[in-house]
Design an enzyme around this catalytic site. Structure first.
Site, PDB file in Angstrom:
ATOM      1  N   LYS A   1      -3.964   2.848  -2.809  1.00 46.73           N
ATOM      2  CA  LYS A   1      -4.818   3.177  -1.676  1.00 46.73           C
ATOM      3  C   LYS A   1      -4.512   4.542  -1.103  1.00 46.73           C
ATOM      4  CE  LYS A   1      -7.307  -0.533  -0.036  1.00 46.73           C
ATOM      5  NZ  LYS A   1      -7.760  -1.335   1.054  1.00 46.73           N
TER       6      LYS A   1
ATOM      7  N   MET B   1      -8.156   8.117   9.870  1.00 50.12           N
ATOM      8  CA  MET B   1      -8.715   8.728   8.647  1.00 50.12           C
ATOM      9  C   MET B   1      -9.591   9.927   8.981  1.00 50.12           C
ATOM     10  SD  MET B   1      -9.703   5.134   6.786  1.00 50.12           S
ATOM     11  CE  MET B   1     -10.195   4.300   8.276  1.00 50.12           C
TER      12      MET B   1
ATOM     13  N   ASP C   1       0.819  -1.215   0.000  1.00 51.20           N
ATOM     14  CA  ASP C   1       0.000   0.000   0.000  1.00 51.20           C
ATOM     15  C   ASP C   1       0.850   1.260   0.000  1.00 51.20           C
ATOM     16  OD1 ASP C   1      -2.613  -0.815   2.384  1.00 51.20           O
ATOM     17  OD2 ASP C   1      -2.348  -1.289   0.262  1.00 51.20           O
TER      18      ASP C   1
HETATM   19  N1  SAH Z   1      -4.494  -0.727   9.328  1.00 55.07           N
HETATM   20  C1  SAH Z   1      -3.941   0.547   9.694  1.00 55.07           C
HETATM   21  C2  SAH Z   1      -4.948   1.661   9.491  1.00 55.07           C
HETATM   22  C3  SAH Z   1      -5.324   1.914   8.078  1.00 55.07           C
HETATM   23  S1  SAH Z   1      -6.446   3.235   7.908  1.00 55.07           S
HETATM   24  C4  SAH Z   1      -3.468   0.497  11.133  1.00 55.07           C
HETATM   25  O1  SAH Z   1      -3.738  -0.468  11.851  1.00 55.07           O
HETATM   26  O2  SAH Z   1      -2.787   1.434  11.540  1.00 55.07           O
HETATM   27  C5  SAH Z   1      -5.382   4.540   7.470  1.00 55.07           C
HETATM   28  C6  SAH Z   1      -5.285   5.544   8.590  1.00 55.07           C
HETATM   29  O3  SAH Z   1      -4.398   5.068   9.598  1.00 55.07           O
HETATM   30  C7  SAH Z   1      -4.722   6.868   8.184  1.00 55.07           C
HETATM   31  O4  SAH Z   1      -5.691   7.683   7.612  1.00 55.07           O
HETATM   32  C8  SAH Z   1      -4.265   7.415   9.520  1.00 55.07           C
HETATM   33  O5  SAH Z   1      -5.346   7.912  10.259  1.00 55.07           O
HETATM   34  C9  SAH Z   1      -3.791   6.169  10.222  1.00 55.07           C
HETATM   35  N2  SAH Z   1      -2.339   6.002  10.125  1.00 55.07           N
HETATM   36  C10 SAH Z   1      -1.668   4.956   9.623  1.00 55.07           C
HETATM   37  N3  SAH Z   1      -0.339   5.117   9.754  1.00 55.07           N
HETATM   38  C11 SAH Z   1      -0.157   6.301  10.364  1.00 55.07           C
HETATM   39  C12 SAH Z   1       0.987   7.028  10.805  1.00 55.07           C
HETATM   40  N4  SAH Z   1       2.233   6.572  10.635  1.00 55.07           N
HETATM   41  N5  SAH Z   1       0.796   8.214  11.414  1.00 55.07           N
HETATM   42  C13 SAH Z   1      -0.442   8.698  11.607  1.00 55.07           C
HETATM   43  N6  SAH Z   1      -1.555   8.044  11.225  1.00 55.07           N
HETATM   44  C14 SAH Z   1      -1.429   6.880  10.621  1.00 55.07           C
END
Ligand code: SAH
Length: 467
Positions: free
Chosen positions: A272, A385, A250
């Site tokens: 994505k 998100m 992704d």
């Molecule tokens: N499966 C992922 C989430 C995917 S949804 C998990 O468990 O983390 C995508 C959202 O995750 C983004 O919009 C943001 O809100 C958050 N996100 C993922 N990585 C991030 C990071 N390094 N810093 C801040 N937010 C993050």
């Protein structure tokens, strides 16, 4: 090569340890583990060592005495572990005369045998030695190997042992046999063992042996890659990633993490970006099936944890329907990673007894959430998100009764070098962001715990953007 590594059967052999202190105790434990019959000679013997000897059966001997050459009677291996150099030297010389292998702790020049650093996945045992030149370096190498050799290798070796004869009968030709084992030890059978299901693995192996042609080893690893810092991946994630022939990743997965795959692995970007899926979800599901059906090992890398706002469930559902073997590797989810790196404990005895992970994704310009449930004082709420919906989030939380002064943090690209944290209150955050714009991905944390950051922030450089 100064020393030849040999693996010695010690079961029932008398092994003498000269010395009764901490070092002697450590060596005694090791020899005991290998089934040796222990003899310890020293004027003073630590109580723990005494206890170990008492535990080792009738043949074990504890000689509370000074060492004499007679102590070497019928000895198969001798370890000198005293802090008396001249005594150690004497023991070494006596052993030399009697041709008894001797190890003098921390004194390679007096040794005829040396003890390596050991990784014990019995029956698999890996020994690392620096020939006595640098035991510390040998131990460092051992630590590296420890983390890359799954704990379950021992179980795998046991399974192979059980089926060795059957495979020998099935494949008369040695080359065929080798190919069979190579494929099996690198495929779903092995993965089943690592997943703790040795019985299922044995059934699979039995079936494979029964078949004329070994099945192609296609399988999928749905891997949580964590929030960004590659060091936050699990050992299992790394191991499976390095096995993969194809890697689907992704936008959220850091480049350094994708780089950890095999150099010859095919890399497929499946995008994505927010509301701009480079490859639609259904196509990703199909791709996984397609690659695995070709007998390839497929790593599906996901940001954070695959089962937290990751649509991981949909992808493996498709695989399950096609009866393609798969595994799911959990990852550090953004909430856990960002909170730790921002110095914001998600729960705290005084401030938050629960934490809730919520999607702030807008649908038709509104966020459909059970707002009334999100306004409890002692609850931390984490929005994934949520950046676009931030004004709605702040407004609705206040409208439903959460105090406008409640602290809120926005963490940009948490756990990476670009991490930036902006804090404010529900009432002021939208304005604050105008002066301190942030870039996706961002995570929102709402709750009293955010205020703890003042004391607990540890990760970012000076010049932090808190307001
Ligand atoms: N499966 C992922 C989430 C995917 S949804 C998990 O468990 O983390 C995508 C959202 O995750 C983004 O919009 C943001 O809100 C958050 N996100 C993922 N990585 C991030 C990071 N390094 N810093 C801040 N937010 C993050």
């Amino acid at each position: 090569m100064d020393f030849l590594p040999l693996f010695t059967r010690l079961e029932g052999q008398v092994c003498l340890i000269v010395g009764g202190g901490e070092v002697a105790l450590r060596k005694a434990r090791l020899l005991h583990k290998a089934g040796a019959t222990l003899r310890v000679v020293a004027p003073d013997i630590l109580p723990e060592l005494q206890a170990l000897l008492a535990d080792s059966g009738a043949a074990a001997e504890s000689l509370q005495d000074v060492y004499t050459p007679e102590t070497l009677d019928k000895v198969f291996l001798c370890i000198a572990a005293t802090d008396d150099r001249s005594l150690n030297q004497r023991v070494s010389e006596d052993c030399g005369q009697l041709q008894i292998p001797v190890n003098v702790v921390d004194c390679p020049e007096l040794c005829s045998v040396i003890l390596p650093a050991i990784i014990d996945r019995s029956p698999i045992v890996v020994a690392v030695s620096s020939g006595g030149k640098s035991p510390v370096l040998a131990r460092m190498i051992r630590s590296k190997l420890e983390s890359s050799i799954p704990a379950a290798y021992g179980r795998l070796a046991d399974l192979v042992g059980q089926f060795r004869d059957a495979v020998k009968q099935r494949f008369g030709d040695i080359e065929e046999r080798r190919a069979f084992w190579e494929q099996t030890l690198d495929g779903p059978v092995a993965e089943m063992v690592y997943a703790g299901k040795s019985d299922t693995a044995a059934d699979m192996l039995r079936e494979l042996i029964g078949k004329a042609e070994p099945a192609p080893g296609g399988e999928v690893y749905l891997i949580g890659a964590g929030p960004g810092d590659p060091d936050l991946m699990t050992f299992k994630a790394l191991r499976l990633l390095q096995k993969a022939d194809v890697v689907l990743y992704d936008r959220l997965v850091a480049t350094e993490i994708v780089e950890l795959c095999r150099k010859d692995a095919e890399r497929v970007f499946v995008g994505k970006a927010r509301s701009n899926h480079a490859v639609p979800q259904q196509d990703i599901n199909q791709l996984l099936v397609q690659y695995a059906s070709q007998g390839r090992k497929v790593a599906r890398l996901k940001g954070g944890d695959p089962f937290i706002f990751g649509r991981g469930g949909e992808e493996i559902q498709e695989l399950a329907e096609h009866r393609i073997p798969f595994q799911v590797v959990p990852g550090v989810t953004a909430a856990a990673g960002c909170a730790s790196y921002a110095g914001i404990p998600l729960t705290h005895r005084d401030h938050a007894q629960s934490v809730r992970f919520v999607t702030g994704h807008l649908k038709d310009n509104s966020i459909n959430l059970p707002w009334a449930e999100l306004v409890h004082n002692q609850q931390t709420v984490v929005f994934y998100m949520g950046l676009i919906g931030l004004p709605v989030i702040c407004e609705q939380l206040i409208a439903h009764g959460r105090c406008p002064d409640t602290p809120i943090a926005i963490i940009q690209q948490g756990t990476t070098a670009n991490q930036k944290v902006v804090t404010a209150t529900l009432a002021t955050m939208v304005k604050t962001l105008e002066q301190h714009p942030v870039q996706a991905p961002t995570l929102i944390i709402v709750g009293e715990v955010v205020s703890l950051r003042e004391k607990l922030a540890w990760y970012e450089q000076q010049g932090d953007l808190d307001t």
